[in-house]
Design an enzyme around this catalytic site. Structure first.
Site, PDB file in Angstrom:
ATOM      1  N   LYS A  41      13.641   6.811  64.135  1.00  0.00           N
ATOM      2  CA  LYS A  41      15.305   7.724  63.757  1.00  0.00           C
ATOM      3  C   LYS A  41      15.743   6.913  62.759  1.00  0.00           C
ATOM      4  CE  LYS A  41      18.701   6.487  67.690  1.00  0.00           C
ATOM      5  NZ  LYS A  41      19.672   6.380  66.127  1.00  0.00           N
ATOM      6  N   ASP A  97      19.480  10.711  63.493  1.00  0.00           N
ATOM      7  CA  ASP A  97      20.587  11.117  64.329  1.00  0.00           C
ATOM      8  C   ASP A  97      22.125  11.272  64.341  1.00  0.00           C
ATOM      9  OD1 ASP A  97      22.225  10.971  66.908  1.00  0.00           O
ATOM     10  OD2 ASP A  97      20.968   8.429  67.009  1.00  0.00           O
ATOM     11  N   LYS A 115      24.327  13.165  65.011  1.00  0.00           N
ATOM     12  CA  LYS A 115      24.866  14.026  65.539  1.00  0.00           C
ATOM     13  C   LYS A 115      26.317  14.989  65.678  1.00  0.00           C
ATOM     14  CE  LYS A 115      24.263  10.579  68.714  1.00  0.00           C
ATOM     15  NZ  LYS A 115      23.806   9.051  68.297  1.00  0.00           N
ATOM     16  N   ASP A 121      31.485  19.681  64.567  1.00  0.00           N
ATOM     17  CA  ASP A 121      32.668  20.170  63.854  1.00  0.00           C
ATOM     18  C   ASP A 121      32.125  21.546  64.014  1.00  0.00           C
ATOM     19  OD1 ASP A 121      33.828  20.295  61.459  1.00  0.00           O
ATOM     20  OD2 ASP A 121      32.908  18.743  60.746  1.00  0.00           O
ATOM     21  N   THR A 158      24.160   7.481  76.631  1.00  0.00           N
ATOM     22  CA  THR A 158      23.937   6.898  77.154  1.00  0.00           C
ATOM     23  C   THR A 158      25.086   5.055  77.872  1.00  0.00           C
ATOM     24  OG1 THR A 158      22.738   5.782  75.668  1.00  0.00           O
ATOM     25  CG2 THR A 158      21.876   7.157  77.631  1.00  0.00           C
ATOM     26  N   ARG A 179      17.341  -1.948  69.501  1.00  0.00           N
ATOM     27  CA  ARG A 179      17.188  -3.494  69.435  1.00  0.00           C
ATOM     28  C   ARG A 179      16.169  -4.472  70.215  1.00  0.00           C
ATOM     29  NH1 ARG A 179      23.756  -2.776  70.972  1.00  0.00           N
ATOM     30  NH2 ARG A 179      22.497  -0.452  71.778  1.00  0.00           N
TER      31      ARG A 179
HETATM   32  O1  C5P Z   1      19.500  -0.790  70.186  1.00  0.00           O
HETATM   33  P1  C5P Z   1      19.383   0.463  71.377  1.00  0.00           P
HETATM   34  O2  C5P Z   1      17.755   0.808  72.180  1.00  0.00           O
HETATM   35  O3  C5P Z   1      20.411   0.791  71.881  1.00  0.00           O
HETATM   36  O4  C5P Z   1      19.386   1.614  69.857  1.00  0.00           O
HETATM   37  C1  C5P Z   1      19.420   2.988  70.744  1.00  0.00           C
HETATM   38  C2  C5P Z   1      19.706   4.216  69.548  1.00  0.00           C
HETATM   39  O5  C5P Z   1      19.755   5.284  70.279  1.00  0.00           O
HETATM   40  C3  C5P Z   1      21.274   3.491  69.189  1.00  0.00           C
HETATM   41  O6  C5P Z   1      20.285   4.043  67.181  1.00  0.00           O
HETATM   42  C4  C5P Z   1      22.133   4.939  68.880  1.00  0.00           C
HETATM   43  O7  C5P Z   1      22.907   5.098  68.208  1.00  0.00           O
HETATM   44  C5  C5P Z   1      21.397   5.617  69.260  1.00  0.00           C
HETATM   45  N1  C5P Z   1      21.760   7.243  70.987  1.00  0.00           N
HETATM   46  C6  C5P Z   1      22.471   6.193  71.596  1.00  0.00           C
HETATM   47  N2  C5P Z   1      22.581   6.959  72.889  1.00  0.00           N
HETATM   48  C7  C5P Z   1      22.649   8.978  72.718  1.00  0.00           C
HETATM   49  C8  C5P Z   1      22.440   9.403  71.744  1.00  0.00           C
HETATM   50  C9  C5P Z   1      21.932   8.297  70.594  1.00  0.00           C
HETATM   51  O8  C5P Z   1      22.065   5.376  72.409  1.00  0.00           O
HETATM   52  N3  C5P Z   1      22.984   9.622  73.310  1.00  0.00           N
END
Ligand code: C5P
Length: 233
Positions: free
Chosen positions: A32, A59, A61, A64, A123, A214
């Protein structure tokens, strides 16, 4: 489970991107590219992942007016993506134009159209956060409304919290992708995520893909972290 893991490469230099790809590309099929990497390194980041012969979920998002989303979808369809996303809250008109742009451009290039996902509720948001932006419904009700709208607008699936996967699957059925970030192995730091679950819980609930950043990319040994995730209960 490894085939269902999408690794979020939230870094901001090509050097760091290549370091992670060297380590993870033998194990992971889809990566991603989010806002941090794309706004730091541009389309080159996508090109590099494709050079490793891996797929890209872009990603960004989109949120607009329909015409802007239409031309932006056309532009990113030229990268040869596996998947990209837009906010469902941008409305049916916007989602339909995202689809139209990607469809037209892919047809013109003779390539398959990227799958398009609708982001339901981030989330990192809980019910209190939703109330602050004027949504006085349960997160479940709100997410289900948005998932229905995404389906009616022709999108291929949604991004949602792992806690909502079962409800969405039941409501919308099989032929709809559900991708879940907010995944944390038991005992890991939550960071800014709130509506979370473990990788196994998300898969068992019916997620097609889980997005993890992460817990893998910040690990001292990302492959070891990946292994323990795949083997965790
Ligand atoms: O590091 P972590 O596991 O929290 O990363 C989650 C990834 O998913 C991040 O890149 C974040 O931008 C993305 N994301 C998210 N919630 C969403 C859509 C994308 O956490 N609804």
């Amino acid at each position: 489970m490894t085939n269902k893991i999408i690794v979020a490469l939230d870094v901001n230099t090509i050097k760091e991107l290549e370091r992670l790809l060297d380590i993870l590309s033998p194990h992971i099929k889809i990566f991603k590219v989010g806002m941090e990497l794309f706004y730091s390194c541009g389309p080159k980041a996508v090109e590099i992942i494709k050079k490793y012969d891996r797929e890209v979920f872009l990603d960004l998002k989109f949120f607009d007016i329909p015409n802007t989303v239409y031309s932006s979808s056309k532009a990113i369809a030229r990268f040869g993506l596996f998947m990209f996303n837009v906010h469902v809250q941008g409305g049916a008109g916007m989602m339909k134009m995202a689809l139209k742009g990607a469809e037209e451009e892919s047809e013109k290039l003779g390539v398959s159209r990227p799958r398009i996902l609708g982001v339901t509720v981030l989330t990192s948001m809980d019910e209190q956060d939703l109330q602050q932006v004027g949504i006085n419904k349960s997160s479940k009700e709100h997410v289900l409304n948005l998932a229905r709208l995404a389906k009616q607008s022709g999108l291929d699936g949604v991004v949602a919290s792992p806690r909502e996967v079962r409800w969405i699957r039941k409501e919308i059925g099989k032929d709809f992708l559900i991708v879940t970030p907010g995944i944390r192995p038991a005992g890991d730091a939550k960071g800014d995520q709130k509506r979370i679950a473990t990788p196994r819980e998300a898969i068992n609930a019916g997620a097609d893909y889980i997005v993890m950043g992460r817990p893998i990319t910040k690990a001292k040994d990302p492959v070891k972290a990946l292994d323990s995730i795949v083997n965790s209960e």
